[in-house]
Design an enzyme around this catalytic site. Sequence first.
Site, PDB file in Angstrom:
ATOM      1  CD  GLU A 128      -5.080   3.692  -2.405  1.00  0.00           C
ATOM      2  OE1 GLU A 128      -5.939   4.443  -1.919  1.00  0.00           O
ATOM      3  OE2 GLU A 128      -3.943   4.087  -2.737  1.00  0.00           O
ATOM      4  CG  ASP A 184      -8.872   4.983   2.271  1.00  0.00           C
ATOM      5  OD1 ASP A 184      -8.399   5.517   3.288  1.00  0.00           O
ATOM      6  OD2 ASP A 184      -8.164   4.417   1.417  1.00  0.00           O
ATOM      7  CE  LYS A 192      -1.726   6.991  -3.503  1.00  0.00           C
ATOM      8  NZ  LYS A 192      -2.194   6.066  -2.448  1.00  0.00           N
ATOM      9  CG  ASP A 203      -1.617   1.278   1.523  1.00  0.00           C
ATOM     10  OD1 ASP A 203      -1.633   2.146   0.628  1.00  0.00           O
ATOM     11  OD2 ASP A 203      -2.174   1.418   2.633  1.00  0.00           O
TER      12      ASP A 203
HETATM   13  P1  ADP Z   1      -2.692   7.374   3.884  1.00  0.00           P
HETATM   14  O1  ADP Z   1      -3.618   6.374   3.329  1.00  0.00           O
HETATM   15  O2  ADP Z   1      -3.026   8.778   3.486  1.00  0.00           O
HETATM   16  O3  ADP Z   1      -1.264   7.079   3.667  1.00  0.00           O
HETATM   17  P2  ADP Z   1      -3.187   6.372   6.596  1.00  0.00           P
HETATM   18  O4  ADP Z   1      -4.299   5.467   6.278  1.00  0.00           O
HETATM   19  O5  ADP Z   1      -1.939   5.792   7.063  1.00  0.00           O
HETATM   20  O6  ADP Z   1      -2.901   7.439   5.466  1.00  0.00           O
HETATM   21  O7  ADP Z   1      -3.756   7.377   7.705  1.00  0.00           O
HETATM   22  C1  ADP Z   1      -2.946   8.282   8.339  1.00  0.00           C
HETATM   23  C2  ADP Z   1      -3.774   9.135   9.263  1.00  0.00           C
HETATM   24  O8  ADP Z   1      -4.433   8.294  10.201  1.00  0.00           O
HETATM   25  C3  ADP Z   1      -2.948  10.111  10.045  1.00  0.00           C
HETATM   26  O9  ADP Z   1      -3.589  11.365  10.056  1.00  0.00           O
HETATM   27  C4  ADP Z   1      -2.953   9.514  11.438  1.00  0.00           C
HETATM   28  O10 ADP Z   1      -2.834  10.490  12.437  1.00  0.00           O
HETATM   29  C5  ADP Z   1      -4.300   8.859  11.492  1.00  0.00           C
HETATM   30  N1  ADP Z   1      -4.391   7.830  12.503  1.00  0.00           N
HETATM   31  C6  ADP Z   1      -3.639   6.719  12.615  1.00  0.00           C
HETATM   32  N2  ADP Z   1      -4.015   6.021  13.688  1.00  0.00           N
HETATM   33  C7  ADP Z   1      -5.041   6.684  14.259  1.00  0.00           C
HETATM   34  C8  ADP Z   1      -5.874   6.469  15.415  1.00  0.00           C
HETATM   35  N3  ADP Z   1      -5.703   5.416  16.183  1.00  0.00           N
HETATM   36  N4  ADP Z   1      -6.821   7.379  15.673  1.00  0.00           N
HETATM   37  C9  ADP Z   1      -6.988   8.457  14.892  1.00  0.00           C
HETATM   38  N5  ADP Z   1      -6.247   8.712  13.816  1.00  0.00           N
HETATM   39  C10 ADP Z   1      -5.285   7.842  13.498  1.00  0.00           C
HETATM   40 MG    MG Z   2      -4.370   4.826   2.384  1.00  0.00          MG
END
Ligand code: ADP
Ligand code: MG
Length: 624
Positions: free
Chosen positions: A183, A205, A84, A22
């Site tokens: 995705e 998402d 990205k 991912d």
């Molecule tokens: P992307 O798909 O954009 O790469 P992610 O799915 O990894 O991103 O999401 C990242 C976001 O999720 C960040 O803003 C992070 O702070 C938030 N995040 C991760 N864990 C938690 C949680 N337990 N509670 C709230 N927000 C979270």
């Molecule tokens: Mg993502």
Amino acid sequence: MSSRRGSSARGSQVRGRAVGIDLGTTNSCVAVYQRGRAVVIPDEEGRRTTPSALARSPQGAWLVGWKARLAREEGSTCSVISVKRLMGRRLAEVASDAGRVGCPVSERPDLNISIHLGSASFTPQEVSARILLRMKEIAEKGLGGTVTAAVITVPAYFDHQQRRATQDAGRIAGLEVLRIINEPTASAIAYGMDRTGDRKVAVFDLGGGTFDVSILDIRNGVFEVLATGGDTHLGGDDLDWILASHLAKACVAETGIDPLAEAELLPRVIRAAEGAKIELSTAEAATVRLLLGRGSAFETVVTRRELEGLIRATLARTVAICHQVLADARLTGRDLDDLVLVGGATRIPLVRRLAAEVFGREPRGGVDPDEAVAIGAAIHAGMLSGEADGALLLDVLPLSLGVETVGGVFRSIIPRNNKIPVIRGEVFSTAQDNQAAVNVHVLQGERDMAQDNRSLCQFQLTGIEPAPRTVPKIEVTFDVDADGILHVAAENLHTGDAVHVDVNESLALDPEEVERMVETARENWEEDKRRRDHAIAVTDLACLAARARSRLALHRDALPASKRLAIAEALERAEALCSSGDTERILASTDQLYTLCAPLRGAERCEGMVGEPGLVDTREGAAP
Ligand code: ADP
Ligand code: MG
């Protein structure tokens, strides 16, 4: 022009391990399918996701992932995040995003974006390749062996160029990109939805900087995206900013120091806000402690209720988008079978409640929201390398693909509903003597005449050596890869000269558009056949007449005057008839001319050449 053959590289055996990656805007995650299930591969420190960041240390070392994120938080200006957003785009298309990556960018002469990190510059593909290399390294350390191939995911709305850029990033990282998958499709696979019969699923998402919602229709292992929507500037980071502003205000009130206004304190308050936000996903209250320098600190408690009050208005935007996507798919929440939540920010209880409310059902549990995409990609990689069984994502071609042949007749090379990937070729030829070039016009559709179908691209194969018509052999190969990208090659089989073209148009049309095109073809079946037969008859007669005329000039002394006159008259009638609409008379004239010209060797009938693997359209590029 190259003489490379289009398709030989595909279908190779996967040698090392294949993983699922991912490649996220904010974080990336790698997983592998082993012993009957997919698992995330943690890094050396046990962390399961890796920031999609690249930075250069003051000592000149390249830092990727957590180290790059840390460098950035410590104020490094030589770092890039969210690359990205720039993948496969021109600078003018992403002007607002260019400011979010945290370093200067410019446009290169080849129109690719250039990302400047100190004295070095990279394309977005190269930065993504560094991140992919780090994911590969994590996987290799975790698995204790080499990783050679990967399934990589992209947002459902990514266009051809963005998918292509992602594929290139994989290649630069030395990975065989087995497939690029959507995705939301990966998430649905992670939840086992490819094995549970026909379903309609909403995938919600919410990541770090982007929100995507898709409605999928899953039938017999084929995943169709019915509708997608989202906001490319809405995610967990926005929530961090909201909370950080709230904390800053409280800090100003108590200490007189505004941490948002001081370069050194800014990253700290953002980090503190993110930490509190994450903690509040499970706890009712969180203590925030902010070091302000010179031994002073600010401390406060934030409750979940407070956080919810602050972020509710921003999150309401996701609800509006979900309603829109349901409307686009012409569905209501009741028509759905499942709701899947993906992305780190969907751990926030308020986000879960809002999503459940808008789709009228509780979200599916069991898979980690920030791991689902990588897990699904790994299962898919497992299926492709034969380790996991289950339905492959057999996508099908919505409409036939073919070329225009002489007379404007469409000749299908791959029929509709053919499964992809698929490679098919046909041999064509020239329609005129000494024709130096052929025009390859690629179309999609079900109608008999090229003009009624959807034009995808046109290109020429030139440099054909002088030869009588129908002698040159030109193979046109259509290669639709597993990502639905059409690669066309036209090769002169005599010389090995070839032209390769990647079709930029997406083959995937809106299902309604497909239905409409198929229906129109059905309705016009008789009329289309008539036009096609007519076009073929005209071509036959015109070819025969042209040939006969040149032979007549060559052999005129060998024929008695009366015969010459009869042929000349028949030729004139024939040529006049070609512009008439009377197919019957054209066919009769062709027969008559053929019989008359029997003594002129070489004036053979052209019949059967057109529409058979015979002729590429010759109206353009034909030699005089
Ligand atoms: P992307 O798909 O954009 O790469 P992610 O799915 O990894 O991103 O999401 C990242 C976001 O999720 C960040 O803003 C992070 O702070 C938030 N995040 C991760 N864990 C938690 C949680 N337990 N509670 C709230 N927000 C979270
Ligand atoms: Mg993502």
